[in-house]
Each structure stands twice: as C-alpha cells, then as structure tokens.
Design an enzyme around this catalytic site. Structure first.
Site, PDB file in Angstrom:
ATOM      1  N   ASP A 238       0.843  -1.189   0.000  1.00  0.00           N
ATOM      2  CA  ASP A 238       0.000   0.000   0.000  1.00  0.00           C
ATOM      3  C   ASP A 238       0.888   1.252   0.000  1.00  0.00           C
ATOM      4  OD1 ASP A 238      -3.214   0.492   1.004  1.00  0.00           O
ATOM      5  OD2 ASP A 238      -1.829   2.191   1.094  1.00  0.00           O
TER       6      ASP A 238
ATOM      7  N   ASN B 271     -12.798  -3.224   2.679  1.00  0.00           N
ATOM      8  CA  ASN B 271     -13.717  -2.089   2.717  1.00  0.00           C
ATOM      9  C   ASN B 271     -14.660  -2.184   1.525  1.00  0.00           C
ATOM     10  OD1 ASN B 271     -12.429  -0.990   5.001  1.00  0.00           O
ATOM     11  ND2 ASN B 271     -10.884   0.000   3.727  1.00  0.00           N
TER      12      ASN B 271
ATOM     13  N   GLN C  92     -14.788   2.465   1.017  1.00  0.00           N
ATOM     14  CA  GLN C  92     -14.015   1.929  -0.110  1.00  0.00           C
ATOM     15  C   GLN C  92     -13.695   3.077  -1.056  1.00  0.00           C
ATOM     16  OE1 GLN C  92     -16.042  -1.069  -2.429  1.00  0.00           O
ATOM     17  NE2 GLN C  92     -14.276  -1.418  -3.763  1.00  0.00           N
TER      18      GLN C  92
ATOM     19  N   HIS D 106     -10.206  -5.326  -3.313  1.00  0.00           N
ATOM     20  CA  HIS D 106      -8.870  -5.511  -2.739  1.00  0.00           C
ATOM     21  C   HIS D 106      -8.985  -5.945  -1.294  1.00  0.00           C
ATOM     22  CE1 HIS D 106     -10.088  -1.261  -2.401  1.00  0.00           C
ATOM     23  NE2 HIS D 106      -9.428  -1.215  -1.261  1.00  0.00           N
TER      24      HIS D 106
ATOM     25  N   HIS E 298      -6.996  -5.847   2.133  1.00  0.00           N
ATOM     26  CA  HIS E 298      -5.865  -5.290   2.877  1.00  0.00           C
ATOM     27  C   HIS E 298      -5.342  -6.381   3.807  1.00  0.00           C
ATOM     28  CE1 HIS E 298      -6.737  -0.844   2.272  1.00  0.00           C
ATOM     29  NE2 HIS E 298      -7.937  -1.334   2.011  1.00  0.00           N
TER      30      HIS E 298
HETATM   31  P1  5GP Z   1      -9.696   1.473   0.302  1.00  0.00           P
HETATM   32  O1  5GP Z   1      -9.809   2.754   1.063  1.00  0.00           O
HETATM   33  O2  5GP Z   1     -10.417   1.550  -1.027  1.00  0.00           O
HETATM   34  O3  5GP Z   1     -10.098   0.253   1.086  1.00  0.00           O
HETATM   35  O4  5GP Z   1      -8.160   1.242   0.040  1.00  0.00           O
HETATM   36  C1  5GP Z   1      -7.468   1.765  -1.037  1.00  0.00           C
HETATM   37  C2  5GP Z   1      -6.010   1.689  -0.672  1.00  0.00           C
HETATM   38  O5  5GP Z   1      -5.263   1.859  -1.846  1.00  0.00           O
HETATM   39  C3  5GP Z   1      -5.551   2.769   0.308  1.00  0.00           C
HETATM   40  O6  5GP Z   1      -4.990   2.158   1.458  1.00  0.00           O
HETATM   41  C4  5GP Z   1      -4.509   3.561  -0.481  1.00  0.00           C
HETATM   42  O7  5GP Z   1      -3.412   3.959   0.307  1.00  0.00           O
HETATM   43  C5  5GP Z   1      -4.100   2.575  -1.555  1.00  0.00           C
HETATM   44  N1  5GP Z   1      -3.698   3.188  -2.806  1.00  0.00           N
HETATM   45  C6  5GP Z   1      -4.376   4.143  -3.508  1.00  0.00           C
HETATM   46  N2  5GP Z   1      -3.723   4.444  -4.640  1.00  0.00           N
HETATM   47  C7  5GP Z   1      -2.620   3.651  -4.668  1.00  0.00           C
HETATM   48  C8  5GP Z   1      -1.555   3.509  -5.607  1.00  0.00           C
HETATM   49  O8  5GP Z   1      -1.483   4.155  -6.645  1.00  0.00           O
HETATM   50  N3  5GP Z   1      -0.580   2.609  -5.288  1.00  0.00           N
HETATM   51  C9  5GP Z   1      -0.619   1.859  -4.144  1.00  0.00           C
HETATM   52  N4  5GP Z   1       0.397   0.998  -3.922  1.00  0.00           N
HETATM   53  N5  5GP Z   1      -1.617   1.973  -3.249  1.00  0.00           N
HETATM   54  C10 5GP Z   1      -2.596   2.869  -3.506  1.00  0.00           C
END
Ligand code: 5GP
Ligand code: ZN
Length: 115
Positions: free
Chosen positions: A30, A88, A95, A101, A103
C-alpha cells in the site's frame, strides 16, 4: 476498466512494489501503509467490490483465500504472529478504490474496534 488505478497497477502501467503475482492475482504494498506490513491483494480481473463477485468467480475467490493470502502471510512473516484482513466495501465501508482488494495488515498489534 481503463480508468481504474488497480487495473493499471495489475497491468504494470502504474508502478508498485509487487510482493506476489500469479496469473489471476497480484499483491503489492500500500502507498500509505497503516501498519509495518500493509499489502493489497487484488484479482487482476476488474471486480468492483466483494459484492461484484459472480458465480463464475468462485474459484478465483477461493484461490485468493485458500492459496494466496496464506502464502503472502508466510512470506511477510506474519503467519505466526497474526494479521488483519480488511475488505472495505461501498460508501459506509469507506471503499475509495472501486476494484476489489484485500488489505493484509500486520507487524504490530492491531486495535479493535476500528473507528
Ligand atoms: P480502500 O480505502 O479503497 O479500502 O483502500 C485503497 C487503498 O489503496 C488505500 O490504502 C490507499 O493507500 C491505496 N492506494 C491508492 N492508490 C494507490 C496507488 O497508486 N498505489 C498503491 N500501492 N496503493 C494505492
Ligand atoms: Zn480495476
């Protein structure tokens, strides 16, 4: 999905630190880690959320849970110490990326309940 950042990561159009990859799945660190080990495990196929999984995705879902996540946990060295899996989903689940995805968070004691 042409405008999906995780599709772009899966296709290597956006760089990431990949920790695991096979034909169906990629896992990468992440960008804003919330724990010493914070990896995102995604299907290469675009699936919007856990609710977007179809009957035809059963093998893929099982592969992620049964094969991939334990393998990554071992690789990161958190299989014995434990870790947290978070998926999420939707608005209240906060989300932010609309590509399924998982985590995987570990390397420290996780708090419960989350905020
Ligand atoms: P969500 O909030 O949708 O459950 O998680 C999305 C995750 O993707 C977040 O923890 C954020 O830090 C990660 N993320 C967003 N954009 C990128 C990216 O371009 N590269 C990587 N490695 N992680 C990302
Ligand atoms: Zn996508």
């Amino acid at each position: 999905m042409s405008d999906c950042i995780f599709c772009k990561i899966a296709q290597k159009e956006i760089p990431s630190t990949v920790v695991y990859e096979d034909e169906q799945v990629v896992a990468f660190r992440d960008l804003q880690p919330q724990a010493p080990e914070h990896v995102l495990v995604i299907p290469k196929k675009h699936v919007e959320s856990v609710l977007g999984l179809q009957q035809e995705d059963k093998d893929l879902a099982a592969h992620i849970l049964v094969d991939v996540l334990p393998e990554i946990a071992k690789q990161l060295g958190v299989d014995a110490s434990g870790f947290r899996l978070v998926v999420n989903t939707g608005k209240d689940g906060q989300q932010t990326v609309k590509h399924l995805h998982f985590h995987l968070l570990g390397g420290r004691s996780m708090q419960w309940p989350p905020g």
